[in-house]
Structures are given as structure tokens and as C-alpha cells.
Scaffold this motif. Sequence first.
Motif, PDB file in Angstrom:
ATOM      1  N   GLY A 129      47.792  97.904 -52.882  1.00 35.01           N
ATOM      2  CA  GLY A 129      47.198  98.193 -51.590  1.00 35.01           C
ATOM      3  C   GLY A 129      47.859  97.371 -50.496  1.00 35.01           C
ATOM      4  N   GLN A 130      47.591  97.751 -49.262  1.00 35.32           N
ATOM      5  CA  GLN A 130      48.143  97.029 -48.116  1.00 35.32           C
ATOM      6  C   GLN A 130      47.226  95.855 -47.806  1.00 35.32           C
ATOM      7  OE1 GLN A 130      48.574  99.399 -44.566  1.00 35.32           O
ATOM      8  NE2 GLN A 130      48.914  97.603 -43.285  1.00 35.32           N
ATOM      9  N   ILE A 131      47.659  94.678 -48.173  1.00 32.17           N
ATOM     10  CA  ILE A 131      46.804  93.492 -48.051  1.00 32.17           C
ATOM     11  C   ILE A 131      46.657  93.060 -46.603  1.00 32.17           C
ATOM     12  CG2 ILE A 131      46.585  91.055 -48.691  1.00 32.17           C
ATOM     13  CD1 ILE A 131      48.068  91.749 -51.295  1.00 32.17           C
ATOM     14  N   GLN A 132      47.740  93.122 -45.851  1.00 33.32           N
ATOM     15  CA  GLN A 132      47.699  92.656 -44.459  1.00 33.32           C
ATOM     16  C   GLN A 132      48.006  93.805 -43.514  1.00 33.32           C
ATOM     17  OE1 GLN A 132      50.240  89.342 -43.661  1.00 33.32           O
ATOM     18  NE2 GLN A 132      49.191  88.805 -41.785  1.00 33.32           N
ATOM     19  N   PRO A 133      47.173  94.034 -42.499  1.00 31.95           N
ATOM     20  CA  PRO A 133      47.407  95.142 -41.567  1.00 31.95           C
ATOM     21  C   PRO A 133      48.594  94.857 -40.652  1.00 31.95           C
ATOM     22  CG  PRO A 133      45.575  93.806 -40.812  1.00 31.95           C
ATOM     23  CD  PRO A 133      45.951  93.277 -42.166  1.00 31.95           C
ATOM     24  N   ILE A 134      49.144  95.909 -40.077  1.00 32.64           N
ATOM     25  CA  ILE A 134      50.173  95.743 -39.057  1.00 32.64           C
ATOM     26  C   ILE A 134      49.477  95.706 -37.700  1.00 32.64           C
ATOM     27  CG2 ILE A 134      51.856  96.965 -40.487  1.00 32.64           C
ATOM     28  CD1 ILE A 134      51.582  99.349 -38.538  1.00 32.64           C
ATOM     29  N   VAL A 135      50.190  95.300 -36.672  1.00 39.91           N
ATOM     30  CA  VAL A 135      49.638  95.248 -35.314  1.00 39.91           C
ATOM     31  C   VAL A 135      50.327  96.328 -34.489  1.00 39.91           C
ATOM     32  CG1 VAL A 135      49.294  93.844 -33.252  1.00 39.91           C
ATOM     33  CG2 VAL A 135      49.213  92.778 -35.525  1.00 39.91           C
ATOM     34  N   VAL A 136      49.529  97.157 -33.798  1.00 38.67           N
ATOM     35  CA  VAL A 136      50.077  98.253 -33.004  1.00 38.67           C
ATOM     36  C   VAL A 136      49.450  98.254 -31.614  1.00 38.67           C
ATOM     37  CG1 VAL A 136      50.491  99.687 -35.050  1.00 38.67           C
ATOM     38  CG2 VAL A 136      48.304  99.865 -33.836  1.00 38.67           C
ATOM     39  N   TYR A 137      50.095  98.990 -30.699  1.00 38.69           N
ATOM     40  CA  TYR A 137      49.508  99.178 -29.372  1.00 38.69           C
ATOM     41  C   TYR A 137      49.637 100.660 -28.989  1.00 38.69           C
ATOM     42  CZ  TYR A 137      54.361  98.943 -27.663  1.00 38.69           C
ATOM     43  OH  TYR A 137      55.700  99.148 -27.453  1.00 38.69           O
ATOM     44  N   PRO A 138      48.674 101.206 -28.240  1.00 38.95           N
ATOM     45  CA  PRO A 138      48.702 102.626 -27.884  1.00 38.95           C
ATOM     46  C   PRO A 138      49.756 102.926 -26.826  1.00 38.95           C
ATOM     47  CG  PRO A 138      46.828 101.543 -26.850  1.00 38.95           C
ATOM     48  CD  PRO A 138      47.465 100.516 -27.734  1.00 38.95           C
ATOM     49  N   LYS A 139      50.430 104.080 -27.004  1.00 40.33           N
ATOM     50  CA  LYS A 139      51.427 104.503 -26.024  1.00 40.33           C
ATOM     51  C   LYS A 139      51.681 105.995 -26.192  1.00 40.33           C
ATOM     52  CE  LYS A 139      56.139 103.611 -24.404  1.00 40.33           C
ATOM     53  NZ  LYS A 139      57.388 102.833 -24.637  1.00 40.33           N
ATOM     54  N   ASP A 140      51.437 106.738 -25.122  1.00 44.84           N
ATOM     55  CA  ASP A 140      51.719 108.182 -25.089  1.00 44.84           C
ATOM     56  C   ASP A 140      51.097 108.931 -26.264  1.00 44.84           C
ATOM     57  OD1 ASP A 140      53.264 107.696 -22.819  1.00 44.84           O
ATOM     58  OD2 ASP A 140      55.092 107.389 -24.005  1.00 44.84           O
ATOM     59  N   GLY A 141      49.848 108.611 -26.585  1.00 40.25           N
ATOM     60  CA  GLY A 141      49.146 109.316 -27.639  1.00 40.25           C
ATOM     61  C   GLY A 141      49.492 108.878 -29.045  1.00 40.25           C
ATOM     62  N   LYS A 142      50.376 107.912 -29.175  1.00 42.74           N
ATOM     63  CA  LYS A 142      50.756 107.365 -30.480  1.00 42.74           C
ATOM     64  C   LYS A 142      50.430 105.875 -30.493  1.00 42.74           C
ATOM     65  CE  LYS A 142      52.918 111.046 -32.264  1.00 42.74           C
ATOM     66  NZ  LYS A 142      52.656 111.643 -33.580  1.00 42.74           N
ATOM     67  N   TYR A 143      50.736 105.227 -31.615  1.00 43.19           N
ATOM     68  CA  TYR A 143      50.555 103.787 -31.728  1.00 43.19           C
ATOM     69  C   TYR A 143      51.886 103.167 -32.152  1.00 43.19           C
ATOM     70  CZ  TYR A 143      45.583 104.537 -31.199  1.00 43.19           C
ATOM     71  OH  TYR A 143      44.359 104.881 -30.696  1.00 43.19           O
ATOM     72  N   VAL A 144      52.387 102.264 -31.315  1.00 46.04           N
ATOM     73  CA  VAL A 144      53.707 101.663 -31.533  1.00 46.04           C
ATOM     74  C   VAL A 144      53.559 100.364 -32.315  1.00 46.04           C
ATOM     75  CG1 VAL A 144      55.806 100.803 -30.428  1.00 46.04           C
ATOM     76  CG2 VAL A 144      54.498 102.663 -29.356  1.00 46.04           C
ATOM     77  N   VAL A 145      54.403 100.185 -33.310  1.00 47.33           N
ATOM     78  CA  VAL A 145      54.353  98.967 -34.135  1.00 47.33           C
ATOM     79  C   VAL A 145      54.768  97.765 -33.292  1.00 47.33           C
ATOM     80  CG1 VAL A 145      55.198  97.795 -36.192  1.00 47.33           C
ATOM     81  CG2 VAL A 145      54.890 100.277 -36.212  1.00 47.33           C
ATOM     82  N   LYS A 146      53.895  96.790 -33.263  1.00 47.93           N
ATOM     83  CA  LYS A 146      54.146  95.559 -32.524  1.00 47.93           C
ATOM     84  C   LYS A 146      54.573  94.457 -33.483  1.00 47.93           C
ATOM     85  CE  LYS A 146      51.829  92.668 -29.033  1.00 47.93           C
ATOM     86  NZ  LYS A 146      50.563  92.478 -28.268  1.00 47.93           N
ATOM     87  N   VAL A 147      53.837  94.310 -34.576  1.00 46.78           N
ATOM     88  CA  VAL A 147      54.152  93.349 -35.640  1.00 46.78           C
ATOM     89  C   VAL A 147      53.926  94.044 -36.978  1.00 46.78           C
ATOM     90  CG1 VAL A 147      53.538  91.160 -36.719  1.00 46.78           C
ATOM     91  CG2 VAL A 147      53.481  91.361 -34.224  1.00 46.78           C
ATOM     92  N   GLY A 148      54.896  93.935 -37.881  1.00 48.24           N
ATOM     93  CA  GLY A 148      54.741  94.541 -39.199  1.00 48.24           C
ATOM     94  C   GLY A 148      55.679  95.707 -39.444  1.00 48.24           C
ATOM     95  N   HIS A 149      56.867  95.643 -38.858  1.00 53.13           N
ATOM     96  CA  HIS A 149      57.831  96.740 -38.971  1.00 53.13           C
ATOM     97  C   HIS A 149      58.221  97.022 -40.428  1.00 53.13           C
ATOM     98  CE1 HIS A 149      58.074  95.664 -34.755  1.00 53.13           C
ATOM     99  NE2 HIS A 149      58.739  96.782 -34.509  1.00 53.13           N
ATOM    100  N   ARG A 150      58.381  95.984 -41.223  1.00 48.73           N
ATOM    101  CA  ARG A 150      58.789  96.181 -42.619  1.00 48.73           C
ATOM    102  C   ARG A 150      57.679  96.870 -43.422  1.00 48.73           C
ATOM    103  NH1 ARG A 150      59.115  92.306 -45.661  1.00 48.73           N
ATOM    104  NH2 ARG A 150      60.673  93.105 -47.117  1.00 48.73           N
ATOM    105  N   ARG A 151      56.439  96.466 -43.202  1.00 45.68           N
ATOM    106  CA  ARG A 151      55.330  97.096 -43.905  1.00 45.68           C
ATOM    107  C   ARG A 151      55.229  98.578 -43.545  1.00 45.68           C
ATOM    108  NH1 ARG A 151      51.185  93.024 -41.779  1.00 45.68           N
ATOM    109  NH2 ARG A 151      53.055  92.181 -40.790  1.00 45.68           N
TER     110      ARG A 151
END
Length: 296
Positions: free
Chosen positions: A72-94
Motif C-alpha cells: 500500500g501507499q504508506i505516505q501520501p503525495i502533496v498536490v495543489y489544484p490547477k485547471d481542474g486537475k491536481y499537480v504534484v508538489k511533493v512525491g513525484h517518484r511515488r
Amino acid sequence: MGKKRPPLAQVHRNMNFDISEDNAFVKKEEKIYSEGSFVDLPIDMVVLDKNIRDIYADDSLDELGDSILENGQIQPIVVYPKDGKYVVKVGHRRYKACLLRDIPTIKCIIQDDFEDEKQRIITQAIENEQRLNLSSRERESYIARLIELGLSQVEIARVLHKTKGWVSEALTSYKLVSENEELFKELSEEPSTRDTWKASTLTKEQLKSAIYDAKINGGGTKDAFKKEVSKRFEENAAKKKRPVANETILKCSLIVDNEKKSVVFDGKGLTEPDLKKDISNVIKRYYSKKGYEVIL
């Protein structure tokens, strides 16, 4: 043989989703989550923006993807909303590992976008330095970019908890490799920052010969490059330690005729008048005592 994948049912339990509920996620796509929300997002709602490392060249993504499938995914990634999507802020490898293993949802924490480019680079740099070593060129590139954005070497060292010397070496290495890009392509492996910093002290011809010898004698590996650069670096250091002789050539002649008991001294080549006088007096005293005629 690769690692055996777990049964699909086990994968579903680990990821906390049910394949029968895929339609439910479609209905949630239009929902805008507030900052600080902890949510499971459909993977196709999440996108990549800029990142300081070349994630596509990361060979460890297979292993990470298998780990997420099994545990399972133990640690979540961090994202921010942009143009109806969510852009990866931290956690690109995951995120990339989940894409690689066709995992349909990903755990996310919603945050605001970065304040500016400097904050983005610093945040990603800290994350990558702590979790997985960046390549030498990736590290040098983001440090050079922070300098372009107005940060000083001291400021970069402070936010990354490094020394100013570490930052300086990276910048010197970045400049050398950028200016000799085609030359460094002759190597089969990427040299370390310390070794390219050493190489920056060599002449252009020394650098060319170091890369050529590393390629011919060692297959162009980073160890072969290190060996050739270190050899020339040490030779240059040894030359600097040698005292430089301040030589003065004295041109004079002394002809002694023992049969005629005569001495002829020619000091026209002596540029210092006092030195010529002193030498002449010594010769005159010495041979006069022995009964020689001295002609100066």
C-alpha cells in the motif's frame, strides 16, 4: 526472474479501493477539495509539472511500484489544484511508480501552489536530498538555477543544510560540464561533482587527455575518469610546490698558462660591475701569490 506480483484482490485491499466502485470516482472528479484535505484521487486527476530530477531515468521506480502494490501507499503525495486537475508538489517518484504499476488511485494531501520558483526548487531539492540521492548533474543544475533566481551561495547552503564549499563545488562543476558538454558525452558514466570540480583546475588539453585516457583505458566509467583526473590534479599540485629558481647566467672566462706563468681573465659577460670587480680582485690576489702575471 522478477519478483512475483501479489494477487489482484490483495492489491485492492492494500490500496483501499474496490474495483467495482470506479464509477464513484468519476462522480467525484469535479469536487474541489480545501487546503489540508487528505483524499484518495483517481490517478488520471493528478499530473506532473516541473521537477528538478529526471524521474523518467530513475531505475528504482520498479522497486518502489512493487512495494506500493504489496504494502500500500504508506505516505501520501502533496498536490495543489490547477485547471481542474491536481499537480504534484511533493512525491513525484511515488506518483510515477503508481503510474508505472497502473495503480488507479493515489493518496494525496491538498495544499496551495508554491509561492514562487525558488520555493518550488528548494522544496523539491530538500525532499530529493533526504529520500534519494540526486545525480550530480541534477544537483548542480538546480543549484545553478537558484543562483539565477537571486539566492546567494550562503543562502543556498543554509536552506539545504550544506556548506558553502559544497555549493561552490557544484557551481564550478556545472559550469565546466556545461561548457564541455560534447566532451563529457565521451564518458559512459556520469562523474561525481568532486571529480568534475577537480577537473576544472586542469587545462583544456589536460581535460581532453583525461577523458580520452579514461575512455580508452577504463571504458569511460566514473572511476576511470576519477583516476585520470586525480593523476593530473596531483601532478599540477606538485609543480606548484616546487621552488622556482631565479637563475642568472654568468659569462666569463679564465685562461691559465702554467708554462708562461700567466693568467688572462675576461669578465665582459658579467653584468654587475661590483661582482666583476670582486671576482677580478680574488683572481689577482690568488695568482699573484703564486708568481703568475695576471691580465684583467
